[in-house]
Design a protein around this motif. Structure first.
Motif, PDB file in Angstrom:
ATOM      1  N   SER A  56       0.812  -1.213   0.000  1.00 20.06           N
ATOM      2  CA  SER A  56       0.000   0.000   0.000  1.00 20.06           C
ATOM      3  C   SER A  56       0.847   1.266   0.000  1.00 20.06           C
ATOM      4  CB  SER A  56      -0.923   0.009   1.224  1.00 20.06           C
ATOM      5  OG  SER A  56      -0.156  -0.108   2.421  1.00 20.06           O
ATOM      6  N   GLU A  57       2.049   1.194   0.567  1.00 22.55           N
ATOM      7  CA  GLU A  57       2.911   2.368   0.647  1.00 22.55           C
ATOM      8  C   GLU A  57       4.369   1.932   0.611  1.00 22.55           C
ATOM      9  OE1 GLU A  57       3.416   6.429   3.344  1.00 22.55           O
ATOM     10  OE2 GLU A  57       2.802   4.568   4.318  1.00 22.55           O
ATOM     11  N   ILE A  58       5.201   2.721  -0.068  1.00 24.89           N
ATOM     12  CA  ILE A  58       6.639   2.460  -0.151  1.00 24.89           C
ATOM     13  C   ILE A  58       7.363   3.656   0.445  1.00 24.89           C
ATOM     14  CG2 ILE A  58       8.611   2.003  -1.650  1.00 24.89           C
ATOM     15  CD1 ILE A  58       6.587   0.971  -3.741  1.00 24.89           C
ATOM     16  N   VAL A  59       8.135   3.400   1.494  1.00 20.90           N
ATOM     17  CA  VAL A  59       8.926   4.442   2.145  1.00 20.90           C
ATOM     18  C   VAL A  59      10.401   4.151   1.879  1.00 20.90           C
ATOM     19  CG1 VAL A  59       9.485   5.596   4.314  1.00 20.90           C
ATOM     20  CG2 VAL A  59       7.186   4.655   3.954  1.00 20.90           C
ATOM     21  N   VAL A  60      11.109   5.142   1.348  1.00 23.46           N
ATOM     22  CA  VAL A  60      12.526   4.980   1.001  1.00 23.46           C
ATOM     23  C   VAL A  60      13.380   5.715   2.031  1.00 23.46           C
ATOM     24  CG1 VAL A  60      14.294   5.422  -0.729  1.00 23.46           C
ATOM     25  CG2 VAL A  60      12.020   4.752  -1.444  1.00 23.46           C
ATOM     26  N   ASP A  70      19.089  13.408  -3.536  1.00 16.62           N
ATOM     27  CA  ASP A  70      18.971  13.108  -4.965  1.00 16.62           C
ATOM     28  C   ASP A  70      18.714  11.623  -5.181  1.00 16.62           C
ATOM     29  OD1 ASP A  70      19.517  15.768  -5.436  1.00 16.62           O
ATOM     30  OD2 ASP A  70      21.661  15.447  -5.794  1.00 16.62           O
ATOM     31  N   THR A  71      19.346  10.782  -4.371  1.00 14.79           N
ATOM     32  CA  THR A  71      19.129   9.340  -4.473  1.00 14.79           C
ATOM     33  C   THR A  71      17.703   8.991  -4.087  1.00 14.79           C
ATOM     34  OG1 THR A  71      21.451   8.999  -3.876  1.00 14.79           O
ATOM     35  CG2 THR A  71      19.997   7.088  -3.738  1.00 14.79           C
ATOM     36  N   ILE A  72      17.197   9.646  -3.041  1.00 14.75           N
ATOM     37  CA  ILE A  72      15.810   9.412  -2.631  1.00 14.75           C
ATOM     38  C   ILE A  72      14.851   9.864  -3.726  1.00 14.75           C
ATOM     39  CG2 ILE A  72      14.032  10.043  -0.964  1.00 14.75           C
ATOM     40  CD1 ILE A  72      16.209  10.290   1.143  1.00 14.75           C
ATOM     41  N   ARG A  73      15.132  11.018  -4.333  1.00 19.36           N
ATOM     42  CA  ARG A  73      14.263  11.518  -5.404  1.00 19.36           C
ATOM     43  C   ARG A  73      14.220  10.546  -6.575  1.00 19.36           C
ATOM     44  NH1 ARG A  73      10.891  15.178  -3.226  1.00 19.36           N
ATOM     45  NH2 ARG A  73      12.013  16.820  -2.127  1.00 19.36           N
ATOM     46  N   THR A  74      15.340   9.897  -6.859  1.00 17.87           N
ATOM     47  CA  THR A  74      15.358   8.900  -7.931  1.00 17.87           C
ATOM     48  C   THR A  74      14.401   7.765  -7.608  1.00 17.87           C
ATOM     49  OG1 THR A  74      17.660   9.413  -8.482  1.00 17.87           O
ATOM     50  CG2 THR A  74      16.810   7.285  -9.214  1.00 17.87           C
ATOM     51  N   ALA A  75      14.430   7.304  -6.351  1.00 23.20           N
ATOM     52  CA  ALA A  75      13.524   6.235  -5.931  1.00 23.20           C
ATOM     53  C   ALA A  75      12.071   6.695  -5.975  1.00 23.20           C
ATOM     54  CB  ALA A  75      13.895   5.761  -4.532  1.00 23.20           C
ATOM     55  N   LEU A  76      11.826   7.943  -5.598  1.00 24.44           N
ATOM     56  CA  LEU A  76      10.467   8.488  -5.651  1.00 24.44           C
ATOM     57  C   LEU A  76       9.982   8.565  -7.096  1.00 24.44           C
ATOM     58  CD1 LEU A  76      10.734  11.377  -3.018  1.00 24.44           C
ATOM     59  CD2 LEU A  76       9.725   9.110  -2.711  1.00 24.44           C
ATOM     60  N   MET A  78      10.827   6.542  -9.394  1.00 22.11           N
ATOM     61  CA  MET A  78      10.568   5.175  -9.832  1.00 22.11           C
ATOM     62  C   MET A  78       9.214   4.671  -9.340  1.00 22.11           C
ATOM     63  SD  MET A  78      14.347   3.478  -9.245  1.00 22.11           S
ATOM     64  CE  MET A  78      13.822   1.801  -9.675  1.00 22.11           C
ATOM     65  N   GLY A  79       8.667   5.308  -8.291  1.00 21.93           N
ATOM     66  CA  GLY A  79       7.355   4.900  -7.828  1.00 21.93           C
ATOM     67  C   GLY A  79       7.166   4.857  -6.330  1.00 21.93           C
ATOM     68  N   ALA A  80       8.206   5.164  -5.564  1.00 21.27           N
ATOM     69  CA  ALA A  80       8.059   5.197  -4.104  1.00 21.27           C
ATOM     70  C   ALA A  80       7.186   6.383  -3.698  1.00 21.27           C
ATOM     71  CB  ALA A  80       9.421   5.277  -3.437  1.00 21.27           C
ATOM     72  N   ASP A  81       6.615   6.315  -2.498  1.00 19.27           N
ATOM     73  CA  ASP A  81       5.644   7.323  -2.066  1.00 19.27           C
ATOM     74  C   ASP A  81       6.265   8.477  -1.284  1.00 19.27           C
ATOM     75  OD1 ASP A  81       3.102   6.042  -2.969  1.00 19.27           O
ATOM     76  OD2 ASP A  81       3.838   4.445  -1.663  1.00 19.27           O
ATOM     77  N   ARG A  82       7.183   8.193  -0.381  1.00 25.60           N
ATOM     78  CA  ARG A  82       7.821   9.246   0.389  1.00 25.60           C
ATOM     79  C   ARG A  82       9.200   8.785   0.844  1.00 25.60           C
ATOM     80  NH1 ARG A  82       6.883   8.389   6.039  1.00 25.60           N
ATOM     81  NH2 ARG A  82       5.366   6.718   6.401  1.00 25.60           N
ATOM     82  N   GLY A  83      10.001   9.754   1.307  1.00 26.75           N
ATOM     83  CA  GLY A  83      11.369   9.432   1.665  1.00 26.75           C
ATOM     84  C   GLY A  83      11.745   9.928   3.044  1.00 26.75           C
ATOM     85  N   ASN A 190       7.276  11.486 -14.127  1.00 25.29           N
ATOM     86  CA  ASN A 190       7.452  10.953 -12.776  1.00 25.29           C
ATOM     87  C   ASN A 190       8.590  11.658 -12.037  1.00 25.29           C
ATOM     88  OD1 ASN A 190       5.367   9.131 -13.003  1.00 25.29           O
ATOM     89  ND2 ASN A 190       6.670   7.437 -13.630  1.00 25.29           N
ATOM     90  N   ILE A 191       9.609  12.095 -12.783  1.00 27.99           N
ATOM     91  CA  ILE A 191      10.695  12.858 -12.169  1.00 27.99           C
ATOM     92  C   ILE A 191      10.159  14.187 -11.643  1.00 27.99           C
ATOM     93  CG2 ILE A 191      12.853  14.081 -12.634  1.00 27.99           C
ATOM     94  CD1 ILE A 191      13.562  11.851 -14.601  1.00 27.99           C
ATOM     95  N   MET A 192       9.287  14.821 -12.417  1.00 25.43           N
ATOM     96  CA  MET A 192       8.693  16.089 -11.983  1.00 25.43           C
ATOM     97  C   MET A 192       7.775  15.872 -10.778  1.00 25.43           C
ATOM     98  SD  MET A 192      10.204  18.042 -14.001  1.00 25.43           S
ATOM     99  CE  MET A 192       9.406  19.567 -13.526  1.00 25.43           C
ATOM    100  N   LYS A 193       7.009  14.772 -10.772  1.00 27.17           N
ATOM    101  CA  LYS A 193       6.123  14.476  -9.648  1.00 27.17           C
ATOM    102  C   LYS A 193       6.933  14.193  -8.381  1.00 27.17           C
ATOM    103  CE  LYS A 193       2.397  12.493 -12.456  1.00 27.17           C
ATOM    104  NZ  LYS A 193       1.675  11.232 -12.802  1.00 27.17           N
ATOM    105  N   ALA A 194       8.106  13.566  -8.566  1.00 24.42           N
ATOM    106  CA  ALA A 194       8.932  13.201  -7.408  1.00 24.42           C
ATOM    107  C   ALA A 194       9.403  14.424  -6.640  1.00 24.42           C
ATOM    108  CB  ALA A 194      10.131  12.369  -7.867  1.00 24.42           C
ATOM    109  N   LYS A 195       9.512  15.556  -7.324  1.00 31.17           N
ATOM    110  CA  LYS A 195       9.969  16.779  -6.660  1.00 31.17           C
ATOM    111  C   LYS A 195       8.966  17.273  -5.624  1.00 31.17           C
ATOM    112  CE  LYS A 195      12.832  18.387 -10.519  1.00 31.17           C
ATOM    113  NZ  LYS A 195      13.092  19.490 -11.481  1.00 31.17           N
ATOM    114  N   LYS A 196       7.698  16.847  -5.757  1.00 31.82           N
ATOM    115  CA  LYS A 196       6.658  17.291  -4.830  1.00 31.82           C
ATOM    116  C   LYS A 196       6.403  16.277  -3.720  1.00 31.82           C
ATOM    117  CE  LYS A 196       4.278  19.987  -8.411  1.00 31.82           C
ATOM    118  NZ  LYS A 196       2.995  20.201  -9.133  1.00 31.82           N
ATOM    119  N   LYS A 197       6.998  15.091  -3.816  1.00 32.59           N
ATOM    120  CA  LYS A 197       6.778  14.076  -2.794  1.00 32.59           C
ATOM    121  C   LYS A 197       7.599  14.416  -1.552  1.00 32.59           C
ATOM    122  CE  LYS A 197       5.632  10.299  -5.969  1.00 32.59           C
ATOM    123  NZ  LYS A 197       5.978   8.935  -6.435  1.00 32.59           N
ATOM    124  N   PRO A 198       7.060  14.122  -0.371  1.00 32.78           N
ATOM    125  CA  PRO A 198       7.724  14.561   0.876  1.00 32.78           C
ATOM    126  C   PRO A 198       8.961  13.745   1.222  1.00 32.78           C
ATOM    127  CG  PRO A 198       5.763  13.280   1.370  1.00 32.78           C
ATOM    128  CD  PRO A 198       5.778  13.450  -0.119  1.00 32.78           C
TER     129      PRO A 198
END
Length: 249
Positions: A56-60, A70-76, A78-83, A190-198
């Motif tokens: 249901s949720e992926i935390v990196v 930057d490494t966390i943003r790459t994972a976000l 790829m599809g992770a939810d938050r870091g 998805n790279i642009m969306k990752a910038k808004k993930k917490p």
């Protein structure tokens, strides 16, 4: 099911490693960094579990300097939810990383922890095993296949004699091999969306962990250069060199 994935920022595997002139370590000036390849497979597997409706949720989680974001943003991407970034400018050794991950597990309460079997910089291959021991959780290491079914996970792992399949009860720790999957490339949207993930930022002190190194590096040296090979005309000459010069037979 919540999945926690640990990722590490390492020198890119295509970069030729240079040792500092004083032998104190590896020269990282103007060097490209990337996500540890084994951890990329871990993120990919977590994303596939979510796409299959089993997570249901992926935390990196990553640990290190601010650039590890930057490494966390790459994972976000790829599809992770938050870091979560555990900031530290000093060296974090495997035991310290395992203790920090244990503290994060207490906060996040994941059902599955996935991480690469080793990092390509120190090749320790220790963090996953130490974390499982600290948590008292079952573990599946060197996974080349992972199947999650309800409260159990089936792990196919690579051993010296071939493949071994084990079943572990969740929550569990799984360390993955490169043959587990083929990590996806993050698309531009998805790279642009990752910038808004917490991304939450913590420190070892926030987690109540003493992350001071227990081992001291005395000296770092480059491996000796290999000597050029020679051609031999006959089998007898080859055997003679192996016996008299190399002394291996």
């Amino acid at each position: 099911m919540k999945v926690l994935v640990a990722v590490k920022r390492v020198v890119d595997y295509n970069v030729k490693i240079r040792v500092k002139a004083d032998g104190s370590g590896v020269d990282t000036n103007n060097v490209k960094f990337t996500m540890n390849p084994f951890d990329e497979s871990a993120v990919e597997e977590a994303v596939r579990l979510k796409e299959a409706g089993k997570a249901s949720e992926i935390v990196v989680v990553s640990m290190g300097p601010p650039q590890a974001q930057d490494t966390i943003r790459t994972a976000l991407a790829m599809g992770a939810d938050r870091g979560i970034l555990v900031g530290s400018e000093s060296e974090l050794q495997p035991l310290a990383v395992a203790k920090l991950l244990k503290a994060i597990v207490a906060r996040e309460q994941p059902s599955l922890i996935i991480l690469g079997k080793q990092a390509i910089d120190d090749d320790s291959n220790q963090t996953g095993q130490m974390l499982a021991a600290l948590l008292g959780w079952p573990q599946g290491t060197f996974a080349s296949k992972l199947v999650v079914d309800g409260e159990k996970a089936e792990v196919t792992r690579e051993i010296d004699g071939g493949l071994e399949t084990i079943a572990v009860s969740l929550p569990a720790v799984v360390t993955v091999d490169l043959r587990l999957n083929e990590p996806r490339y993050a698309s531009l949207p998805n790279i642009m969306k990752a910038k808004k993930k917490p991304i939450d930022t913590l420190s070892p002190a926030d987690l109540g962990v003493d992350a001071a190194p227990r081992l001291v590096t005395l000296k770092v040296e480059e491996p000796p250069r290999r000597k050029a090979g020679v051609k031999v005309a006959t089998i007898a000459e080859l055997v003679g060199k192996l016996k008299n010069e190399a002394k291996v037979i």
